[in-house]
Design a protein around this motif. Structure first.
Motif, PDB file in Angstrom:
ATOM      1  N   ARG A  56      73.299  48.227  14.342  1.00 48.23           N
ATOM      2  CA  ARG A  56      74.514  48.953  14.652  1.00 48.23           C
ATOM      3  C   ARG A  56      74.840  48.940  16.138  1.00 48.23           C
ATOM      4  NH1 ARG A  56      75.827  52.495  10.577  1.00 48.23           N
ATOM      5  NH2 ARG A  56      76.380  54.167  12.004  1.00 48.23           N
TER       6      ARG A  56
ATOM      7  N   ARG B  73      73.939  53.383   4.359  1.00 45.24           N
ATOM      8  CA  ARG B  73      74.572  53.969   5.539  1.00 45.24           C
ATOM      9  C   ARG B  73      76.044  53.591   5.577  1.00 45.24           C
ATOM     10  NH1 ARG B  73      71.535  55.420   9.934  1.00 45.24           N
ATOM     11  NH2 ARG B  73      69.885  55.566   8.388  1.00 45.24           N
ATOM     12  N   SER B  74      76.390  52.357   5.193  1.00 43.89           N
ATOM     13  CA  SER B  74      77.781  51.904   5.213  1.00 43.89           C
ATOM     14  C   SER B  74      78.614  52.671   4.203  1.00 43.89           C
ATOM     15  CB  SER B  74      77.865  50.401   4.903  1.00 43.89           C
ATOM     16  OG  SER B  74      77.207  49.669   5.893  1.00 43.89           O
ATOM     17  N   GLU B  75      78.049  52.895   3.017  1.00 42.94           N
ATOM     18  CA  GLU B  75      78.791  53.643   1.990  1.00 42.94           C
ATOM     19  C   GLU B  75      79.091  55.049   2.487  1.00 42.94           C
ATOM     20  OE1 GLU B  75      76.786  51.521  -1.931  1.00 42.94           O
ATOM     21  OE2 GLU B  75      76.601  53.682  -1.632  1.00 42.94           O
ATOM     22  N   PHE B  76      78.086  55.672   3.043  1.00 42.37           N
ATOM     23  CA  PHE B  76      78.263  57.037   3.550  1.00 42.37           C
ATOM     24  C   PHE B  76      79.320  57.056   4.648  1.00 42.37           C
ATOM     25  CE2 PHE B  76      77.277  61.290   4.601  1.00 42.37           C
ATOM     26  CZ  PHE B  76      77.229  61.379   5.974  1.00 42.37           C
ATOM     27  N   GLU B  77      79.227  56.098   5.540  1.00 44.04           N
ATOM     28  CA  GLU B  77      80.192  56.066   6.630  1.00 44.04           C
ATOM     29  C   GLU B  77      81.592  55.759   6.118  1.00 44.04           C
ATOM     30  OE1 GLU B  77      78.686  53.349   9.472  1.00 44.04           O
ATOM     31  OE2 GLU B  77      77.173  54.743  10.212  1.00 44.04           O
ATOM     32  N   MET B  80      82.951  59.008   4.844  1.00 44.91           N
ATOM     33  CA  MET B  80      83.292  59.887   5.980  1.00 44.91           C
ATOM     34  C   MET B  80      84.548  59.384   6.672  1.00 44.91           C
ATOM     35  SD  MET B  80      81.056  62.173   5.709  1.00 44.91           S
ATOM     36  CE  MET B  80      81.078  63.133   7.172  1.00 44.91           C
ATOM     37  N   ARG B  81      84.678  58.075   6.753  1.00 43.16           N
ATOM     38  CA  ARG B  81      85.851  57.505   7.413  1.00 43.16           C
ATOM     39  C   ARG B  81      87.113  57.844   6.609  1.00 43.16           C
ATOM     40  NH1 ARG B  81      84.404  52.374   7.388  1.00 43.16           N
ATOM     41  NH2 ARG B  81      82.794  52.725   8.935  1.00 43.16           N
TER      42      ARG B  81
END
Lengths: 191, 307
Positions: A56, B73-77, B80-81
């Motif tokens: 990231r 992490r991408s799914e969660f973000e 949230m986005r």
């Protein structure tokens, strides 16, 4: 490909370049995490987290230091954050309490592997390693990182300064205190 | 070189980073100092042991696990986005929505008890007005007066029954003598009549339904008495056939005859009941079926008189 090329390729969108970096450094990162945290599962969790952070934030890596130094810095900080977290400390207290139940020996307890599958020397080696790890586990976080980076991983003082952000004098001072503590616990075994 | 200086340099000596001049001084001191020699031996053993620790390797599926963690992490973000980006628009809107929901919940909770209180208020108003309605009452003897109807909040409210007063004139038959007179016996009094001063009131609730036989003749041997008693018992027993009930009996102790029956008759059956009285005598008094109004039952005071 060297680290810089892989980084450039990864920033350019090649996921395979990131995979190569992971495969190149996973054992070093994992080993550092294991020695810092003293637990295999915690080390696995932290090491994965390190590479997620790398993924990231790779675009913010300015290459002022080597990739390995930058990676060690992330690893040391990730492990230190975990060491001070209440969940980790609670888990380690429970682990120590369980260890003390095994016997009445003072000091760190040893994990005794199964004798039937190891020769005597291998057994002794594993016992000594377990005792050393337990002694390291008792050090405060800032001394622990010094011992692991210098005495186990063999990083030069300059690189340790880059990883930790401490001056050379501070590093040597912390290291000296850490070695003094370890001497109290390991002198009988080492000499 | 003194011990404290030697010990300070021993670690660097082990690390191999001393300049040749310092290295020589340390070696010369250590050769002649047992304590520093011991310290050096420990540092060598320590370096040997720590450097010889087995390298712990990452598990074989480490790379796979890293990618799985990245996906999670991408799914969660992503979620949230979607929820919060753009921040300046979505966050205020979502905060406003949350505040509105809280406000509505609080409002509904406050309104709940009030709604119940409002429903109870008309009932109280009806109950409060009932005594007045009864007290003012429908004038019992005015044929055109209509009973006062208490204000009601709804059609389900039961109106208090107005008292209808009627008199039954029972035709007198000349006295031909009674069985009791012939026998010289005192006639038995009707069961349940209390011998008290004034008018005895008999609570006749739960009396036997229609079909009960005529009681023995009580009281003084007047010709009308028998007729009155016969009518009394017959009417009393017939009340149940009209789904009514006997509330009380007024008794004339002097005449030894029933003076009046106080009855409750369902409004719907009032006309029929009054009509049934014709076979016993002449009904006198104002009777208007409309008097019942919306009352479920009507109280009827039926006075017995000999014509």
């Amino acid at each position: 490909m060297d680290d810089s090329s892989l980084i450039r390729a990864f920033i350019g969108g090649e996921t395979a370049a990131f995979d190569n970096l992971v495969l190149r450094y996973k054992d070093k990162v994992f080993g550092l995490c294991y020695r810092m945290l003293g637990d295999y599962e915690e080390a696995n969790d932290s090491a994965q987290e390190v590479f997620v952070k790398v993924y990231r934030s790779i675009k913010g890596f300015r290459q002022e230091s080597s990739f390995s130094t930058w990676l060690y810095r992330i690893t040391a900080n990730t492990c230190k954050n975990k060491l001070v977290s209440s969940e980790f400390r609670k888990g380690r207290v429970m682990a120590r309490l369980d260890d003390k139940k095994d016997g009445d020996r003072p000091g760190p307890a040893a994990c005794i592997p199964d004798e039937s599958f190891s020769p005597r020397k291998e057994l002794e080696k594993k016992e000594r390693a377990a005792i050393i790890q337990k002694a390291i586990d008792l050090l405060p976080a800032d001394q622990r990182v010094m011992v692991v980076l210098r005495d186990i991983e063999g990083l030069p003082y300059g690189e340790i300064a880059e990883v930790t952000g401490h001056a050379l004098g501070t590093i040597k001072s912390k290291l000296s205190r850490a070695r003094g503590e370890l001497r109290k616990k390991l002198e009988g075994m080492l000499i | 070189m003194k011990c404290h200086e030697s010990k300070r340099l021993l670690a660097d000596y082990i690390d191999g980073i001393l300049v040749p001049e310092q290295r020589a001084k340390v070696e010369a001191h250590v050769a002649g100092c047992k304590a520093c020699r011991g310290e050096l031996e420990f540092l060598k053993a320590y370096a040997r042991e720590m450097g010889g620790l087995e390298k712990v390797k990452a598990p074989a599926d480490f790379l796979v696990k890293v990618h799985e963690r990245l996906e999670r992490r991408s799914e969660f973000e992503g979620i949230m986005r979607r929820l919060f980006v753009p921040v300046r628009i979505k966050v205020p809107l979502e905060l406003a929505a949350v505040i509105a929901v809280i406000f509505i919940v609080v409002l509904v909770q406050k309104k709940g008890p009030s709604a119940i209180e409002i429903a109870k208020a008309p009932a109280k108003a009806v109950q409060a007005e009932t005594p007045r309605a009864v007290a003012a009452g429908a004038p019992a003897v005015k044929p055109t007066a209509k009973p006062a109807v208490a204000k009601s909040a709804g059609p389900s409210k039961i109106e208090p029954a107005a008292v209808i007063r009627l008199a039954l004139l029972i035709p007198v038959v000349p006295d031909a003598g009674s069985a009791f007179e012939s026998a010289g016996q005192a006639p038995p009094r009707p069961a349940g009549i209390a011998a008290t001063a004034g008018i005895a009131s008999v609570q006749s609730r739960g009396l036997k339904p229609a079909g009960t036989a005529t009681r023995p003749l009580p009281g003084p041997q007047k010709g009308s008495a028998q007729e009155v008693w016969d009518a009394f018992f017959a009417i009393r027993d017939s009340v149940y056939t009209f789904r009514g009930r006997v509330v009380s009996v007024k008794y004339d102790k002097e005449a030894n005859t029933p003076e009046a029956l106080i009855l409750e008759i369902p409004s719907q059956r009032l006309s029929a009941f009054v009509g049934s009285l014709d076979k016993y005598g002449i009904v006198k008094g104002a009777f208007d079926a409309d008097r019942a109004g919306t009352a479920e039952t009507v109280t009827l005071e039926l006075t017995f008189k000999s014509s």
